[in-house]
Design a protein around this motif. Structure first.
Motif, short mmCIF file in Angstrom:
data_model
loop_
_atom_site.label_atom_id
_atom_site.label_comp_id
_atom_site.label_asym_id
_atom_site.label_seq_id
_atom_site.Cartn_x
_atom_site.Cartn_y
_atom_site.Cartn_z
N GLN A 189 10.06 -4.44 3.61
CA GLN A 189 11.49 -4.69 3.74
C GLN A 189 12.21 -4.80 2.39
OE1 GLN A 189 12.38 -8.26 5.91
NE2 GLN A 189 14.37 -7.48 6.55
N ASP A 190 11.53 -5.31 1.37
CA ASP A 190 12.19 -5.46 0.07
C ASP A 190 11.99 -4.26 -0.86
OD1 ASP A 190 9.50 -5.94 -0.34
OD2 ASP A 190 9.82 -7.57 -1.77
N ASP A 191 11.28 -3.24 -0.42
CA ASP A 191 11.08 -2.05 -1.24
C ASP A 191 12.36 -1.22 -1.30
OD1 ASP A 191 8.42 -2.74 -1.62
OD2 ASP A 191 7.73 -1.54 0.07
N SER A 219 20.31 12.71 5.91
CA SER A 219 19.70 11.84 4.90
C SER A 219 19.53 10.42 5.45
CB SER A 219 20.52 11.83 3.61
OG SER A 219 21.84 11.44 3.84
N ARG A 220 20.47 9.97 6.26
CA ARG A 220 20.33 8.63 6.86
C ARG A 220 19.13 8.59 7.80
NH1 ARG A 220 24.49 4.47 8.14
NH2 ARG A 220 23.36 2.95 9.40
N GLU A 221 18.94 9.63 8.61
CA GLU A 221 17.80 9.67 9.54
C GLU A 221 16.48 9.72 8.77
OE1 GLU A 221 19.92 11.97 13.31
OE2 GLU A 221 19.04 13.15 11.67
N VAL A 222 16.46 10.46 7.68
CA VAL A 222 15.25 10.53 6.85
C VAL A 222 14.94 9.14 6.28
CG1 VAL A 222 14.21 11.53 4.77
CG2 VAL A 222 15.56 12.98 6.33
N THR A 223 15.95 8.47 5.78
CA THR A 223 15.78 7.12 5.24
C THR A 223 15.26 6.18 6.32
OG1 THR A 223 17.57 7.50 3.67
CG2 THR A 223 16.93 5.22 4.06
N SER A 230 0.84 -1.19 0.00
CA SER A 230 0.00 0.00 0.00
C SER A 230 0.88 1.24 0.00
CB SER A 230 -0.91 0.04 1.23
OG SER A 230 -1.64 1.24 1.25
N TYR A 231 0.62 2.11 -0.94
CA TYR A 231 1.31 3.39 -0.96
C TYR A 231 0.76 4.35 0.11
CZ TYR A 231 3.19 2.42 -5.66
OH TYR A 231 3.84 1.90 -6.74
N GLN A 232 -0.47 4.13 0.52
CA GLN A 232 -1.18 5.12 1.32
C GLN A 232 -0.45 5.54 2.61
OE1 GLN A 232 -3.96 6.53 -0.25
NE2 GLN A 232 -3.30 8.09 1.20
N PRO A 233 0.07 4.61 3.44
CA PRO A 233 0.76 5.07 4.65
C PRO A 233 1.97 5.96 4.34
CG PRO A 233 0.24 2.75 4.84
CD PRO A 233 -0.06 3.14 3.42
N LEU A 234 2.71 5.62 3.29
CA LEU A 234 3.86 6.43 2.87
C LEU A 234 3.38 7.80 2.41
CD1 LEU A 234 6.88 6.73 2.22
CD2 LEU A 234 6.38 5.65 0.01
N TRP A 235 2.36 7.84 1.55
CA TRP A 235 1.83 9.11 1.07
C TRP A 235 1.29 9.96 2.22
CZ3 TRP A 235 -1.51 6.79 -3.38
CH2 TRP A 235 -0.68 6.39 -4.43
N ASP A 236 0.59 9.33 3.15
CA ASP A 236 0.04 10.07 4.29
C ASP A 236 1.15 10.72 5.10
OD1 ASP A 236 -2.51 9.31 3.52
OD2 ASP A 236 -2.70 7.75 5.06
N GLU A 237 2.24 10.01 5.33
CA GLU A 237 3.35 10.57 6.10
C GLU A 237 4.03 11.70 5.34
OE1 GLU A 237 6.14 11.00 9.34
OE2 GLU A 237 4.02 10.50 9.07
N PHE A 268 11.53 6.79 7.06
CA PHE A 268 10.58 6.34 6.04
C PHE A 268 10.58 4.83 5.83
CE2 PHE A 268 10.46 10.85 5.05
CZ PHE A 268 9.10 11.03 4.92
N LYS A 269 11.60 4.13 6.31
CA LYS A 269 11.62 2.67 6.20
C LYS A 269 10.41 2.03 6.84
CE LYS A 269 15.29 0.42 7.37
NZ LYS A 269 16.60 0.01 7.92
N GLN A 270 9.86 2.66 7.87
CA GLN A 270 8.70 2.07 8.56
C GLN A 270 7.43 2.12 7.72
OE1 GLN A 270 7.20 4.50 11.96
NE2 GLN A 270 8.68 6.03 11.23
#
Length: 94
Positions: free
Chosen positions: A61-63, A48-52, A19-26, A55-57
């Motif tokens: 895992q394979d994205d 940039s590492r902290e941002v990555t 689902s893209y939605q949780p990523l888009w919502d954040e 957003f990993k959450q």
């Protein structure tokens, strides 16, 4: 604050957790701007590492996830989605 370019590829669209939605919502919660279908600009005070890591959450895992800082006068684009110039005016890269 730094401006980051965040790109993603969500790999297994057939999986039930896809689902893209949780990523888009954040991204929207953080007032990010979508400049291409899988490419956003976000203005955060983190590295940039902290941002990555943040957003990993929101992806599986394979994205794939890519974060790079955009620097003043070191970026150029053609045919970005509507509102990109205005977003960059409000959130100028350093």
């Amino acid at each position: 604050m730094p401006v980051y370019l965040l790109a993603y590829d969500l790999i297994d669209e057939g999986r039930s957790s896809f689902s893209y939605q949780p990523l888009w919502d954040e991204l929207r919660r953080l007032d990010a701007h979508r400049t291409q279908y899988s490419l956003w600009l976000v203005n955060l005070s983190n590295t940039s590492r902290e941002v990555t890591e943040h957003f990993k959450q929101f992806v599986d895992q394979d994205d794939r996830l890519w974060v790079s800082e955009i620097r003043k006068s070191e970026h150029w684009f053609v045919n970005a989605m509507s509102g990109t110039n205005k977003w960059l005016e409000r959130n100028p890269p350093r």
